[in-house]
Design a protein around this motif. Structure first.
Motif, mmCIF file in Angstrom:
data_model
loop_
_atom_site.group_PDB
_atom_site.id
_atom_site.type_symbol
_atom_site.label_atom_id
_atom_site.label_comp_id
_atom_site.label_asym_id
_atom_site.label_seq_id
_atom_site.Cartn_x
_atom_site.Cartn_y
_atom_site.Cartn_z
ATOM 1 N N PHE A 112 4.611 6.504 6.183
ATOM 2 C CA PHE A 112 4.888 5.079 6.338
ATOM 3 C C PHE A 112 3.746 4.183 5.875
ATOM 4 O O PHE A 112 3.910 2.980 5.750
ATOM 5 C CB PHE A 112 5.227 4.787 7.805
ATOM 6 C CG PHE A 112 6.431 5.552 8.294
ATOM 7 C CD1 PHE A 112 7.707 5.196 7.885
ATOM 8 C CD2 PHE A 112 6.281 6.645 9.130
ATOM 9 C CE1 PHE A 112 8.817 5.897 8.325
ATOM 10 C CE2 PHE A 112 7.388 7.359 9.578
ATOM 11 C CZ PHE A 112 8.658 6.994 9.179
ATOM 12 N N GLN A 113 2.584 4.755 5.639
ATOM 13 C CA GLN A 113 1.433 3.970 5.197
ATOM 14 C C GLN A 113 1.241 4.180 3.701
ATOM 15 O O GLN A 113 1.641 5.196 3.135
ATOM 16 C CB GLN A 113 0.176 4.425 5.951
ATOM 17 C CG GLN A 113 -1.085 3.640 5.600
ATOM 18 C CD GLN A 113 -2.294 4.117 6.393
ATOM 19 O OE1 GLN A 113 -2.156 4.696 7.471
ATOM 20 N NE2 GLN A 113 -3.491 3.886 5.866
ATOM 21 N N SER A 114 0.625 3.202 3.037
ATOM 22 C CA SER A 114 0.305 3.362 1.614
ATOM 23 C C SER A 114 -1.164 3.752 1.460
ATOM 24 O O SER A 114 -1.994 3.465 2.328
ATOM 25 C CB SER A 114 0.597 2.081 0.844
ATOM 26 O OG SER A 114 -0.219 1.019 1.304
ATOM 27 N N TYR A 115 -1.458 4.395 0.333
ATOM 28 C CA TYR A 115 -2.802 4.910 0.084
ATOM 29 C C TYR A 115 -3.212 4.611 -1.345
ATOM 30 O O TYR A 115 -2.387 4.499 -2.249
ATOM 31 C CB TYR A 115 -2.856 6.421 0.334
ATOM 32 C CG TYR A 115 -2.562 6.798 1.766
ATOM 33 C CD1 TYR A 115 -3.588 6.864 2.704
ATOM 34 C CD2 TYR A 115 -1.256 7.053 2.183
ATOM 35 C CE1 TYR A 115 -3.318 7.191 4.031
ATOM 36 C CE2 TYR A 115 -0.976 7.382 3.498
ATOM 37 C CZ TYR A 115 -2.015 7.444 4.420
ATOM 38 O OH TYR A 115 -1.744 7.753 5.721
ATOM 39 N N ASP A 116 -4.531 4.552 -1.542
ATOM 40 C CA ASP A 116 -5.062 4.333 -2.887
ATOM 41 C C ASP A 116 -5.028 5.610 -3.716
ATOM 42 O O ASP A 116 -4.905 5.557 -4.942
ATOM 43 C CB ASP A 116 -6.509 3.826 -2.807
ATOM 44 C CG ASP A 116 -6.620 2.536 -2.018
ATOM 45 O OD1 ASP A 116 -5.780 1.642 -2.234
ATOM 46 O OD2 ASP A 116 -7.526 2.434 -1.178
ATOM 47 N N LEU A 141 6.374 10.436 -2.795
ATOM 48 C CA LEU A 141 5.011 9.891 -2.767
ATOM 49 C C LEU A 141 4.869 8.639 -3.623
ATOM 50 O O LEU A 141 4.004 7.791 -3.353
ATOM 51 C CB LEU A 141 4.017 10.947 -3.263
ATOM 52 C CG LEU A 141 3.817 12.186 -2.393
ATOM 53 C CD1 LEU A 141 2.912 13.181 -3.105
ATOM 54 C CD2 LEU A 141 3.231 11.810 -1.040
ATOM 55 N N HIS A 142 5.697 8.508 -4.637
ATOM 56 C CA HIS A 142 5.577 7.438 -5.630
ATOM 57 C C HIS A 142 5.373 6.057 -4.992
ATOM 58 O O HIS A 142 4.411 5.349 -5.326
ATOM 59 C CB HIS A 142 6.801 7.465 -6.551
ATOM 60 C CG HIS A 142 6.676 6.649 -7.786
ATOM 61 N ND1 HIS A 142 6.651 5.263 -7.772
ATOM 62 C CD2 HIS A 142 6.581 6.999 -9.093
ATOM 63 C CE1 HIS A 142 6.543 4.813 -8.998
ATOM 64 N NE2 HIS A 142 6.507 5.850 -9.832
ATOM 65 N N PRO A 143 6.237 5.635 -4.050
ATOM 66 C CA PRO A 143 6.093 4.282 -3.520
ATOM 67 C C PRO A 143 4.951 4.083 -2.534
ATOM 68 O O PRO A 143 4.617 2.942 -2.208
ATOM 69 C CB PRO A 143 7.446 4.030 -2.832
ATOM 70 C CG PRO A 143 7.940 5.387 -2.477
ATOM 71 C CD PRO A 143 7.470 6.289 -3.571
ATOM 72 N N ILE A 144 4.339 5.184 -2.051
ATOM 73 C CA ILE A 144 3.264 4.991 -1.069
ATOM 74 C C ILE A 144 1.877 5.037 -1.711
ATOM 75 O O ILE A 144 0.878 4.905 -1.014
ATOM 76 C CB ILE A 144 3.388 5.995 0.101
ATOM 77 C CG1 ILE A 144 3.169 7.435 -0.360
ATOM 78 C CG2 ILE A 144 4.720 5.853 0.810
ATOM 79 C CD1 ILE A 144 1.813 7.990 -0.109
ATOM 80 N N PRO A 147 -0.692 0.333 -6.249
ATOM 81 C CA PRO A 147 -0.784 0.090 -7.696
ATOM 82 C C PRO A 147 -2.161 0.459 -8.253
ATOM 83 O O PRO A 147 -3.188 0.077 -7.685
ATOM 84 C CB PRO A 147 -0.519 -1.415 -7.817
ATOM 85 C CG PRO A 147 0.353 -1.728 -6.635
ATOM 86 C CD PRO A 147 -0.154 -0.837 -5.526
ATOM 87 N N GLY A 148 -2.154 1.208 -9.344
ATOM 88 C CA GLY A 148 -3.397 1.655 -9.946
ATOM 89 C C GLY A 148 -3.971 2.918 -9.329
ATOM 90 O O GLY A 148 -4.972 3.449 -9.814
ATOM 91 N N GLY A 149 -3.335 3.410 -8.262
ATOM 92 C CA GLY A 149 -3.833 4.585 -7.564
ATOM 93 C C GLY A 149 -3.468 5.882 -8.267
ATOM 94 O O GLY A 149 -2.757 5.898 -9.279
ATOM 95 N N LEU A 150 -3.940 6.978 -7.706
ATOM 96 C CA LEU A 150 -3.786 8.284 -8.330
ATOM 97 C C LEU A 150 -3.164 9.295 -7.376
ATOM 98 O O LEU A 150 -3.297 9.183 -6.154
ATOM 99 C CB LEU A 150 -5.148 8.835 -8.762
ATOM 100 C CG LEU A 150 -5.993 8.032 -9.737
ATOM 101 C CD1 LEU A 150 -7.336 8.722 -9.938
ATOM 102 C CD2 LEU A 150 -5.270 7.853 -11.070
#
Length: 261
Positions: A112-116, A141-144, A147-150
């Motif tokens: 539920f959280q997003s990550y860099d 995993l795509h939406p979490i 932007p610009g993350g890996l």
């Protein structure tokens, strides 16, 4: 991953790493986690990413999470083994770190959280036995990933299995435990099989148990293809701990991919 304790009744749910967790850090003591941390930081630098929040899938007993936490990253770890997570949490408590851990399957547990940045290290991706499940995991995993993350993961190759894990037996014994690991590679199914037999001495009692670990060894190009199907840009497919192009002659391959918005 297909694991079953010898003592589990027929039809009982398989418990991943329930026994190996007790000796995992000892078995893996040869791993240079500092080298892994250095390489990850070189990846971040190469692709101009300065992550703050990092999710490590299949984090095991938290060795890598502790190193990255020490280097200033906010770490979250997930592993499907309750036993591994329990050890990771104890390490975090003893070292007064604020790493967040949770029990979860990297293929299907909601996040539920997003990550860099998201990590999946030390050939954990090989424990996903079907290509369709890797695709589903990456799509989830795509939406979490911010932007610009890996998403950075690595996989072992067929040459690695043939050289180091085909018809191999290794064992170790001390006062607290002993184990025998019998390894085999089955080229027809591209399965890497490790059968562990453990003997533990606890409180004057001795007991024996087993775990069977299976990994699917995917062609190098196949995993890159799955990444593209899942909506990622493949930034690099690298030979172990370098930025040289990987091939089927590589022992370990690092994949660095980025979600396409």
């Amino acid at each position: 991953m297909k694991l079953r304790s010898k003592n589990s009744p027929a039809g009982a749910p398989e418990v991943p790493y329930s026994q190996l967790a007790q000796v995992y850090d000892h078995v893996m003591r040869h791993v240079d986690y500092k080298q892994w941390g250095d390489y990850l930081q070189s990846v971040f630098s190469r692709f101009s990413v300065i992550p703050q929040d990092i999710l490590e899938l299949a984090c095991g007993t938290g060795a890598m999470a502790c190193i990255l936490d020490q280097r200033g990253y906010r770490m979250t770890g997930m592993d499907r083994s309750k036993s591994m997570i329990a050890i990771a949490e104890q390490k975090s408590k003893e070292s007064r770190r604020t790493i967040s851990y949770q029990v979860g399957d990297m293929v299907c547990t909601p996040i539920f959280q997003s990550y860099d940045t998201v990590l999946c290290l030390y050939d954990s991706i090989n424990y996903v036995m079907e290509e369709v499940d890797i695709l589903a995991m990456m799509q989830r995993l795509h939406p979490i990933i911010n932007p610009g993350g890996l998403f950075v993961f690595d996989a072992c190759t067929e040459i690695n299995s043939r050289m180091y894990f085909h018809n191999q037996v290794d064992q170790e014994s001390n006062e607290e435990f002993s184990y025998i690991r019998r390894s085999e590679y089955v080229p027809e199914t591209r399965l890497q099989i490790n059968d562990f037999q453990f003997i533990f001495n606890r409180n004057g009692k001795r007991y024996t148990t087993r775990e069977r670990h299976e990994q699917r060894i995917y062609p190098v190009a196949k995993l890159a293809e799955v990444c593209r199907k899942a909506g990622y840009q493949v930034l690099g497919v690298f030979d172990g701990f370098t930025f040289d192009e990987a091939s089927e002659k590589s022992n370990r391959v690092h994949y660095v991919v980025r979600p396409v918005l």
